[in-house]
Design a protein around this motif. Structure first.
Motif, PDB file in Angstrom:
ATOM      1  N   ASN B 124       0.844  -1.193   0.000  1.00 66.36           N
ATOM      2  CA  ASN B 124       0.000   0.000   0.000  1.00 66.36           C
ATOM      3  C   ASN B 124       0.880   1.245   0.000  1.00 66.36           C
ATOM      4  OD1 ASN B 124      -1.643   2.245   1.222  1.00 66.36           O
ATOM      5  ND2 ASN B 124      -3.192   0.644   1.164  1.00 66.36           N
ATOM      6  N   LYS B 125       0.597   2.186  -0.905  1.00 65.47           N
ATOM      7  CA  LYS B 125       1.481   3.347  -1.029  1.00 65.47           C
ATOM      8  C   LYS B 125       1.090   4.501  -0.097  1.00 65.47           C
ATOM      9  CE  LYS B 125      -0.985   5.136  -5.031  1.00 65.47           C
ATOM     10  NZ  LYS B 125      -0.921   5.836  -6.278  1.00 65.47           N
ATOM     11  N   TYR B 126      -0.134   4.444   0.471  1.00 64.45           N
ATOM     12  CA  TYR B 126      -0.568   5.552   1.329  1.00 64.45           C
ATOM     13  C   TYR B 126      -0.238   5.300   2.803  1.00 64.45           C
ATOM     14  CZ  TYR B 126      -3.234   7.582  -2.507  1.00 64.45           C
ATOM     15  OH  TYR B 126      -3.611   8.163  -3.691  1.00 64.45           O
ATOM     16  N   PHE B 127      -0.299   4.037   3.191  1.00 64.89           N
ATOM     17  CA  PHE B 127      -0.151   3.731   4.620  1.00 64.89           C
ATOM     18  C   PHE B 127       0.946   2.705   4.827  1.00 64.89           C
ATOM     19  CE2 PHE B 127      -3.761   6.134   5.789  1.00 64.89           C
ATOM     20  CZ  PHE B 127      -4.654   6.005   4.743  1.00 64.89           C
ATOM     21  N   ILE B 128       1.659   2.869   5.929  1.00 67.01           N
ATOM     22  CA  ILE B 128       2.728   1.921   6.250  1.00 67.01           C
ATOM     23  C   ILE B 128       2.539   1.460   7.693  1.00 67.01           C
ATOM     24  CG2 ILE B 128       4.345   3.790   6.890  1.00 67.01           C
ATOM     25  CD1 ILE B 128       6.491   1.882   5.543  1.00 67.01           C
ATOM     26  N   PRO B 129       2.657   0.160   7.952  1.00 70.27           N
ATOM     27  CA  PRO B 129       2.441  -0.335   9.315  1.00 70.27           C
ATOM     28  C   PRO B 129       3.648  -0.050  10.200  1.00 70.27           C
ATOM     29  CG  PRO B 129       2.920  -2.158   7.841  1.00 70.27           C
ATOM     30  CD  PRO B 129       2.901  -0.930   7.002  1.00 70.27           C
ATOM     31  N   TYR B 130       3.391   0.105  11.501  1.00 68.41           N
ATOM     32  CA  TYR B 130       4.478   0.288  12.458  1.00 68.41           C
ATOM     33  C   TYR B 130       4.470  -0.768  13.560  1.00 68.41           C
ATOM     34  CZ  TYR B 130       0.952   2.593  15.349  1.00 68.41           C
ATOM     35  OH  TYR B 130      -0.174   2.875  16.079  1.00 68.41           O
ATOM     36  N   ASP B 131       3.378  -1.518  13.669  1.00 69.10           N
ATOM     37  CA  ASP B 131       3.381  -2.678  14.558  1.00 69.10           C
ATOM     38  C   ASP B 131       2.247  -3.605  14.133  1.00 69.10           C
ATOM     39  OD1 ASP B 131       1.960  -0.890  17.413  1.00 69.10           O
ATOM     40  OD2 ASP B 131       0.931  -1.919  15.785  1.00 69.10           O
ATOM     41  N   TYR B 132       2.277  -4.830  14.634  1.00 72.25           N
ATOM     42  CA  TYR B 132       1.194  -5.763  14.305  1.00 72.25           C
ATOM     43  C   TYR B 132       1.046  -6.790  15.408  1.00 72.25           C
ATOM     44  CZ  TYR B 132       4.552  -9.427  12.934  1.00 72.25           C
ATOM     45  OH  TYR B 132       5.542 -10.393  12.942  1.00 72.25           O
ATOM     46  N   SER B 133      -0.075  -7.471  15.354  1.00 73.31           N
ATOM     47  CA  SER B 133      -0.306  -8.575  16.276  1.00 73.31           C
ATOM     48  C   SER B 133      -1.394  -9.447  15.666  1.00 73.31           C
ATOM     49  CB  SER B 133      -0.724  -8.036  17.655  1.00 73.31           C
ATOM     50  OG  SER B 133      -0.805  -9.114  18.570  1.00 73.31           O
ATOM     51  N   ILE B 244      -5.218 -18.199  23.504  1.00 74.69           N
ATOM     52  CA  ILE B 244      -5.602 -19.469  22.880  1.00 74.69           C
ATOM     53  C   ILE B 244      -5.130 -19.475  21.424  1.00 74.69           C
ATOM     54  CG2 ILE B 244      -7.535 -20.997  22.337  1.00 74.69           C
ATOM     55  CD1 ILE B 244      -9.148 -19.388  24.432  1.00 74.69           C
ATOM     56  N   ASN B 245      -4.538 -20.587  20.998  1.00 72.49           N
ATOM     57  CA  ASN B 245      -4.155 -20.750  19.574  1.00 72.49           C
ATOM     58  C   ASN B 245      -5.249 -21.530  18.876  1.00 72.49           C
ATOM     59  OD1 ASN B 245      -1.642 -19.561  20.098  1.00 72.49           O
ATOM     60  ND2 ASN B 245      -0.833 -21.512  20.817  1.00 72.49           N
ATOM     61  N   PHE B 246      -6.122 -20.808  18.204  1.00 77.03           N
ATOM     62  CA  PHE B 246      -7.226 -21.493  17.532  1.00 77.03           C
ATOM     63  C   PHE B 246      -6.691 -22.282  16.334  1.00 77.03           C
ATOM     64  CE2 PHE B 246     -10.222 -20.349  20.311  1.00 77.03           C
ATOM     65  CZ  PHE B 246     -10.936 -19.166  20.170  1.00 77.03           C
ATOM     66  N   SER B 247      -7.211 -23.469  16.144  1.00 79.58           N
ATOM     67  CA  SER B 247      -6.715 -24.361  15.086  1.00 79.58           C
ATOM     68  C   SER B 247      -7.025 -23.825  13.690  1.00 79.58           C
ATOM     69  CB  SER B 247      -7.314 -25.765  15.251  1.00 79.58           C
ATOM     70  OG  SER B 247      -8.726 -25.672  15.237  1.00 79.58           O
ATOM     71  N   GLU B 248      -8.101 -23.009  13.571  1.00 75.95           N
ATOM     72  CA  GLU B 248      -8.457 -22.491  12.236  1.00 75.95           C
ATOM     73  C   GLU B 248      -7.504 -21.404  11.766  1.00 75.95           C
ATOM     74  OE1 GLU B 248     -10.618 -22.356  14.830  1.00 75.95           O
ATOM     75  OE2 GLU B 248     -12.535 -23.271  14.290  1.00 75.95           O
ATOM     76  N   GLY B 249      -6.735 -20.862  12.690  1.00 79.30           N
ATOM     77  CA  GLY B 249      -5.845 -19.751  12.325  1.00 79.30           C
ATOM     78  C   GLY B 249      -6.244 -18.499  13.066  1.00 79.30           C
ATOM     79  N   GLU B 250      -5.379 -17.481  13.021  1.00 80.64           N
ATOM     80  CA  GLU B 250      -5.643 -16.244  13.742  1.00 80.64           C
ATOM     81  C   GLU B 250      -5.562 -15.045  12.815  1.00 80.64           C
ATOM     82  OE1 GLU B 250      -4.144 -18.310  17.748  1.00 80.64           O
ATOM     83  OE2 GLU B 250      -2.929 -16.685  16.974  1.00 80.64           O
ATOM     84  N   TYR B 251      -6.334 -14.042  13.181  1.00 79.07           N
ATOM     85  CA  TYR B 251      -6.497 -12.891  12.291  1.00 79.07           C
ATOM     86  C   TYR B 251      -5.397 -11.866  12.537  1.00 79.07           C
ATOM     87  CZ  TYR B 251      -9.016  -9.543   9.421  1.00 79.07           C
ATOM     88  OH  TYR B 251      -9.379  -8.680   8.415  1.00 79.07           O
ATOM     89  N   LEU B 252      -4.808 -11.393  11.463  1.00 78.06           N
ATOM     90  CA  LEU B 252      -3.710 -10.417  11.553  1.00 78.06           C
ATOM     91  C   LEU B 252      -4.273  -8.999  11.696  1.00 78.06           C
ATOM     92  CD1 LEU B 252      -0.611  -9.805  11.178  1.00 78.06           C
ATOM     93  CD2 LEU B 252      -1.111  -9.569   8.746  1.00 78.06           C
ATOM     94  N   ILE B 253      -3.709  -8.267  12.662  1.00 77.29           N
ATOM     95  CA  ILE B 253      -4.100  -6.846  12.827  1.00 77.29           C
ATOM     96  C   ILE B 253      -2.841  -6.006  12.698  1.00 77.29           C
ATOM     97  CG2 ILE B 253      -5.050  -5.139  14.396  1.00 77.29           C
ATOM     98  CD1 ILE B 253      -6.491  -7.263  15.836  1.00 77.29           C
ATOM     99  N   LEU B 254      -2.906  -4.999  11.850  1.00 70.84           N
ATOM    100  CA  LEU B 254      -1.769  -4.082  11.693  1.00 70.84           C
ATOM    101  C   LEU B 254      -2.212  -2.668  12.062  1.00 70.84           C
ATOM    102  CD1 LEU B 254      -1.642  -5.775   8.469  1.00 70.84           C
ATOM    103  CD2 LEU B 254       0.638  -5.309   9.263  1.00 70.84           C
ATOM    104  N   ASP B 255      -1.329  -1.941  12.731  1.00 70.51           N
ATOM    105  CA  ASP B 255      -1.547  -0.503  12.965  1.00 70.51           C
ATOM    106  C   ASP B 255      -0.708   0.257  11.948  1.00 70.51           C
ATOM    107  OD1 ASP B 255      -1.559  -1.071  16.518  1.00 70.51           O
ATOM    108  OD2 ASP B 255      -3.245  -0.831  15.141  1.00 70.51           O
ATOM    109  N   VAL B 256      -1.364   1.174  11.250  1.00 73.14           N
ATOM    110  CA  VAL B 256      -0.642   1.871  10.177  1.00 73.14           C
ATOM    111  C   VAL B 256      -0.636   3.378  10.443  1.00 73.14           C
ATOM    112  CG1 VAL B 256      -1.292   0.093   8.527  1.00 73.14           C
ATOM    113  CG2 VAL B 256      -2.657   2.165   8.668  1.00 73.14           C
TER     114      VAL B 256
END
Lengths: 544, 340
Positions: B124-133, B244-256
């Motif tokens: 993305n050219k407008y926003f850049i992430p600085y942390d994630y979880s 908890i580590n859900f078996s289906e996977g976990e959702y990525l959240i980024l702060d930009v």
């Protein structure tokens, strides 16, 4: 003569300007919202099913809360009146008088301390092995919050209504050995019922505008009220169309409710404590038990939660909070906003009363003119968020609203306090009769001299009380500040809510305690300063 | 009595005058205005070291205005329009990138090689992430002995779990939960949420309210960032909280973060972006913001992060998908809530 005409013109000009500003804020808001809706349409942004749910929830929780508050308030007032010789009753009444308008955020903290999952009630029941559900963050919590906010006002008004009964009534009741049941149905009930319509209207309006309670104790979207929906639309989505839709719905509901109550015209509330009446009848154990149960309920629902705030706040952290710059910034902003809003509310109300007086004079004091009624009903139907929607629509395209945030908050708070100020100051119109006014005019005592030497002396206590009410309403306001609040502009209620959000619960309790104590001091000072040496209210002296 | 009133007013005036006194501090000619989410701004208020460091580097004054969250920041920017003082916005949730782009208020940041170490490709050219979880449910292992192992188990299990979540209309995390559940539950979304709402204690307006309720013991589990446990482990030395580590996977959240079109300090804003993405500040984020850094800081990552396993499957909805389906998902979620 010329000087008198000039003075008259200046006063008329000022009053007209004030009325125009007031009209722009009230009628102007309705016009702006209506024209936005007409121009852009109010296509529901939120699904219709959910919109109906919001409306249903808003009305049902308000009606349920009002019914409980009125019934409980009447019963508690009766219990207190039956024990009015008791010292405890006197202190309870004094405490209720000081806590007339407890800020909703303070009630929320008190209720959390009492009814939260780790609160006193849960811990008490757990001693007996009973585990309670988490009832606070549900409809029960919202109703408890509404009760905590409205109960002192209702109890006091019913109590003073009962106290207006003639001493002779109680003597005759004892003389003829009237049973408690007949005494209630034939003496007490008819007197209490006189206040029920107007009081129900005010309590219903307050319960429908209980933004702070719903914000803190609601269980999420399922407990969304119309005000909360407007707040979300403006603060988080900036969805003007949705805000307009909900504002129109809110206004329409208030208008319908008000029309229903129209036949019971809003009467001024009695705030004077006339001489305490003596009730001679001896009470049976059954009657005493009932009284104690209701007085205990008052403690449980109001006095203990408020005391919990004070007890939790009195801790070492108070010293740290008193030296925090955030606290002093919030205190300063709270004072400026509350003081200015209260002053403006008095100015608005005085202008309306003056116009009403002049119109009545023109109509030879006919009872047909009652613009006070019109303005009161208009203000009661416009909640802070409806007004804010109007302000947003008018201003956001031209100026940066956040630069004028403080002014907007003061104006909206003044309009919100205006109906309560009007209801109290309406009494002042009866303090100077038509004959006295004509006599003063004949003697040349008019204009500023009439106001200063004749009128103001009689209404000083009313003005003081009105100022106090307007100040306290603005002091505890959570609605408008939640739209504009930030680091740069913060009031004490907003600071409390921010502390809770940052899980600084102890800091929140301390600020709530200080806020409550300051409000008590302000109430006491205002009441002391504006106390009349002579009571101008006609009180029938009881002949013992 | 009037003397008492005058004394009271006098004392009040004195106190307000004292609080109005300006604090003596170094003044700079240029000011960089930043609108930041509460989570980001709080760190700069608690610890002014990095603020002073940047101010000395760029020879400017840093003014950070703390606003609730991404939704509130974007609303404020739209309201203020061209008259906004903001030069840079920090703390926009990745789910709201499409809404932010559509506002037309942002300009592309200066493209550089930042060597981002993210679980997904970032273009993305407008926003850049600085942390994630990652999104997860946190619980107290001393109170809850048998947490669910998958999202579906959380929904369909007969266990009386008590969870606290956030409103997707006001909270970015709440919105991420809706997106996450959409990816996991697919066609069962409506029915599954009707079941899940029976386990919800309350739906709060924001993450802070939920956290407060969870710490007070009002719920067994809270929807939060996977790295929230690091706060308790690093600061409180409390290892009872687990995710908890859900078996289906976990959702990525980024702060930009993104620069504003009307900013008169574009160069300063670029310098601030460089500063946030520098190794030194990224170490600070890992240690004090309790989120994963977006660049590889090697062994500087606190040892407590080793105790939290990264998900085997990373789930993420593209901003374009969000733009198309966000309102539909929220409506379905609200329908399930009302029918519950």
């Amino acid at each position: 003569m010329v000087r008198c005409i000039n003075r008259e013109l200046i006063i008329n000009g000022l009053v007209s300007l004030i009325i125009i500003i007031f009209a722009c804020l009230t009628v102007g808001t309705i016009v702006v919202i209506g024209s936005y809706a007409a121009h852009n349409g109010i296509a529901p942004i939120i699904e219709k099913h959910f919109t109906f749910h919001i409306i249903k929830f808003t009305v049902l929780q308000a009606i349920l809360s009002t019914a409980i508050i009125i019934i409980l308030g009447g019963a508690i007032a009766r219990a207190l009146h039956r024990n009015n010789h008791n010292l405890v009753t006197k202190y309870i009444l004094k405490f209720l008088g000081m806590s007339f308008f407890v800020p909703s955020i303070v009630s929320v903290i008190g209720l959390s301390i009492m009814h939260g999952k780790k609160g006193w009630v849960h811990e008490l029941f757990s001693l007996f092995g009973i585990s309670l559900n988490n009832y606070l963050y549900d409809i029960y919590g919202i109703i408890l919050g509404n009760i905590a906010v409205c109960l002192p006002m209702v109890v006091l008004i019913f109590y003073h209504r009962l106290n207006r009964l003639n001493q002779v009534s109680w003597k005759m009741a004892t003389l003829y050995n009237i049973s408690e049941k007949n005494l209630f149905s034939r003496v007490e009930m008819p007197e209490i019922v006189k206040s029920v319509p107007s009081l129900s209207l005010v309590v219903l309006m307050l319960c429908m505008s209980n933004f702070g309670i719903v914000l803190s104790l609601g269980r999420g979207p399922i407990h969304t009220t119309i005000e909360f929906a407007i707040y979300q639309a403006l603060r988080f989505d900036f969805n003007i169309a949705a805000a307009v839709m909900f504002s129109i719905i809110h206004f329409a509901i208030f208008a319908i409710i008000y029309c229903y109550f129209l036949q019971h015209i809003i009467k001024p509330f009695d705030i004077y404590s006339s001489l305490e009446k003596v009730r001679y009848a001896a009470k049976s154990i059954y009657v005493r038990a009932i009284d104690y149960v209701f007085i205990f309920l008052l403690f449980l629902l109001f006095i203990i939660p408020i005391s919990a705030v004070i007890l939790s706040g009195m801790q070492e952290r108070m010293i740290l909070t008193l030296f925090s710059s955030d606290f002093w910034q919030a205190l300063k902003d709270s004072f400026i906003i509350s003081f200015s809003a209260a002053l403006l509310a008095i100015i608005f109300a005085s202008s309306i009363l003056l116009i009403n007086f002049r119109i009545k004079r023109q109509l030879a004091f006919s009872k047909k003119s009652n613009i006070i009624l019109m303005f009161t009903s208009l203000c009661l139907s416009l909640t802070p968020f409806v007004l804010s929607t109007g302000v947003f629509i008018i201003m956001y395209r031209f100026v940066n609203i956040f630069e004028f945030a403080k002014t907007i908050i003061i104006l909206i708070n003044a309009v919100m306090a205006c109906p309560f100020v009007l209801i109290i100051m309406m009494r002042s119109t009866s303090f100077v009769s038509r004959q006295k006014y004509l006599l003063c005019s004949n003697l040349g005592v008019d204009g500023i001299n009439f106001f200063r030497f004749i009128y103001f002396r009689r209404i000083k206590q009313l003005v003081g009380y009105s100022f106090m009410i307007a100040f306290i309403i603005s002091w505890g306001d959570m609605s408008v500040i939640s739209l504009f609040g930030s680091k740069d502009l913060s009031t004490l209620p907003y600071l409390i809510y921010q502390n809770i959000s940052h899980y600084k619960v102890n800091d929140a309790a301390v600020v709530a305690c200080i806020m409550l104590l300051i409000s008590y001091i302000i109430i006491w000072v205002i009441l002391e300063v504006t106390k009349n040496e002579i009571n101008y209210v006609r009180v029938k002296q009881s002949k013992v | 009595m009037k003397k008492l009133l005058y004394a009271y007013i006098f004392i009040t005036v004195i106190f307000t005058a004292i609080t109005s006194l300006a604090i003596d501090q170094k003044t700079y000619q240029k000011k960089l205005y930043i609108y930041a989410s509460n989570a980001f701004a709080r760190k700069w208020e608690d610890d002014t070291f990095y603020k002073k460091l940047f101010e000395e580097k760029c020879n400017c004054e840093l003014v950070i205005l703390s606003i609730d969250n991404s939704n509130a920041i974007l609303s404020r920017l739209i309201i203020e329009g061209d008259s906004s003082k903001a030069d840079l916005v920090v703390g926009i949730d990745s789910n709201l990138i499409s809404k932010a782009e559509d506002s037309g208020l942002f300009v592309p940041y200066k493209q550089k090689k930042y060597n981002l170490a993210l679980p997904i490709k970032w273009d993305n050219k407008y926003f850049i992430p600085y942390d994630y979880s990652y999104l997860s449910f946190m619980y107290n292992s001393k109170i809850l002995k048998n947490p669910p192992k998958s999202f579906k188990e959380l929904v369909y299990s007969d266990e009386d779990y008590k969870i606290v979540i956030q409103d997707p209309r006001t909270s970015p995390i709440g919105l991420s939960l809706v997106a996450w559940s959409q990816m996991v539950l697919k066609n069962d979304f409506h029915e599954a949420w009707k079941k899940l709402f029976k386990k919800v204690v309350t739906v709060t307006k924001n993450w802070n309210d939920s956290y407060f309720l969870f710490l007070k013991g009002e719920a067994d589990m809270i929807l939060t960032y996977k790295t929230s446990v690091q706060y308790h482990q690093i600061i409180e030395k409390n290892f009872d909280y687990k995710t908890i580590n859900f078996s289906e996977g976990e959702y990525l959240i980024l702060d930009v973060m993104g620069k504003l079109k009307n900013s008169k300090n574009q160069e300063l804003a670029d310098k601030f972006i460089d500063f946030i993405l520098s190794e030194e500040f990224q170490k600070f984020i890992a240690k004090h913001n309790f989120m994963y850094p977006v660049i590889d800081i090697g062994n500087a990552l606190p040892i407590e992060y080793n105790g939290v396993s990264k998900p085997r499957v990373v789930l993420y909805q593209q901003p374009s998908t969000f733009k198309l389906y966000k309102n539909l998902w929220i409506q379905e979620w609200l329908d399930a809530l009302i029918e519950n």
